[in-house]
Design an enzyme around this catalytic site. Sequence first.
Site, mmCIF file in Angstrom:
data_model
loop_
_atom_site.group_PDB
_atom_site.id
_atom_site.type_symbol
_atom_site.label_atom_id
_atom_site.label_comp_id
_atom_site.label_asym_id
_atom_site.label_seq_id
_atom_site.Cartn_x
_atom_site.Cartn_y
_atom_site.Cartn_z
ATOM 1 N N ASP A 140 3.595 9.508 -0.878
ATOM 2 C CA ASP A 140 2.392 8.767 -0.483
ATOM 3 C C ASP A 140 2.185 7.622 -1.464
ATOM 4 O O ASP A 140 2.391 7.808 -2.666
ATOM 5 C CB ASP A 140 1.175 9.714 -0.535
ATOM 6 C CG ASP A 140 0.142 9.404 0.542
ATOM 7 O OD1 ASP A 140 0.040 8.236 0.944
ATOM 8 O OD2 ASP A 140 -0.564 10.341 0.972
ATOM 9 N N HIS A 144 0.822 -1.225 0.000
ATOM 10 C CA HIS A 144 0.000 0.000 0.000
ATOM 11 C C HIS A 144 0.847 1.262 0.000
ATOM 12 O O HIS A 144 0.345 2.350 -0.277
ATOM 13 C CB HIS A 144 -0.933 0.003 1.222
ATOM 14 C CG HIS A 144 -2.026 -1.015 1.103
ATOM 15 N ND1 HIS A 144 -3.312 -0.677 0.757
ATOM 16 C CD2 HIS A 144 -2.021 -2.366 1.230
ATOM 17 C CE1 HIS A 144 -4.051 -1.773 0.704
ATOM 18 N NE2 HIS A 144 -3.279 -2.815 0.989
#
Length: 465
Positions: free
Chosen positions: A374, A165
């Site tokens: 991110d 992720h």
Amino acid sequence: MVMPSTERPTVQRIIVVANRLPVARVDDEWVMSPGGLVRALVPVLQNASGAWVGWTGIPDFDIEPFDHDGITQRPVLLTERDVDEFYFGFCNGTLWPLYHDGIVPAEFHRHWWGPYREVNRKYAEATNDVLNDGDIAWVQDYQLQLVPEMLREMRPTLTIGFYLHIPFPPLEIFSRLPWRKQVLEGLLGSDVLAFQTKQSADNFHRAARKLAGAEYVGRRDLRWQGRNIHIQPAPIAIDNNEFDTMARSPAVQLRAREIRSEMGDPKHLILGIDRLDYTKGIDARLKAFSTLLDRSPSRAHRYSLVQIAVPSREQVPAYQQLRLDIEQMVSRINGEYGQPGQVPVSYLYRSVPFEEMVAYYVAADIMLVTPLRDGMNLVAKEYAASRVDEDGVLILSEFAGAAEQLTSAIIVNPYDVEAVAASIHQAAHMEPDEQRKRMRRLRRTVDRADVFDWAKTCLAMLEDA
Ligand code: GDG
């Protein structure tokens, strides 16, 4: 679009293995937790007769497997020491900063590596307990990178997938990790390794060849110990319908108007929603906002920034320091530009209910998503999905995985404070036509694949493996 449950793709039983169970204990009851990972996977498992292996979030809590909301929960017992050395230590002191480009220095401690291995073994064993022949094991995220290899040793023919992720860093940064070879070998136990972006997939492919000796088969394939391994970018998505429907509801529309009026009906309402994490660039964003106000103090009252900072990893010193720094900046900006009863920055250190969060998305003219690095950033996609009137401007960091897809946003370098300030000014003065053109494109992009499509893609790859 949400598909009817009969069309959802599962012929095989799926076992998700993740650091945390999707439920948490609140007042002696289990409730679904908020957060990117859970929001993405719960709907998928509810429609597959699957199980979820993970920690309850409570140290030394030893309980039997149970069912919740149609998902079998298989708890993994973590001791207080595991939480310290595995979770706060190796996962969040070593891997998290390293994988986010070393924004803060990663700490390398030999006494954290042993616990990382041992705790990964606990998850592998718990998974092995619930597996039946023909199942698919789908391991999630950086906390569990050794689990694929461990499961492979236990069940050589099992189909194993892994999804990261967070970003997989460039070779030059990953190479610092003293246990780099072990981590790569752990991951290479998988049949399919999926990443948020092309960049992360490429980074892993390169590291696996250079540092673990995996053989090149193609840009997206490797050969390792006699097996083929597929490497795939599979950007995670959201449940678009849920946001669209919520944003259209009269209660949310009303609440959005109330939010604006409670804030004194500012000309430009700007929003940031993040976990309070140094990767999210909240401090640099505040600097940019302050630069904007410094430039034309007489127009400062036109801008109002709401920053929702969700408490996260509060025991870690770097997070405590970041909170202090942010709060000092907020207070300085408000001290300089505020009036009694009216401040430029409304800072909420808490999470808000889902409906309230969507009301903020609906209320905000400008959304600031400016992480320093991110994996994806779901907030950026959620803002677009909630803009049912097709207006509003998204300012997005080029270092968020979402920037590979959301190219119609105003893309910024979050380290460039002047450029971010200029982009807020640009967003505030953007013509309605231009806003609509960009927002339509963003919504089309987000609409193209929702979280169910994401899961379908990942599971289809696993079924074919
Ligand atoms: C990791 C990766 C990757 C936030 N505040 C509230 C709230 N949220 C929800 C948002 C969103 C989720 O939390 C945050 O997801 P992000 O993607 O923005 O960020 P991380 O938590 O860092 O997630 C990230 C993600 O995993 C998924 O793979 O995209 O890169 O770092 O869904 O809606 N929800 C509610 N109240 C809040 O105050 N209800």
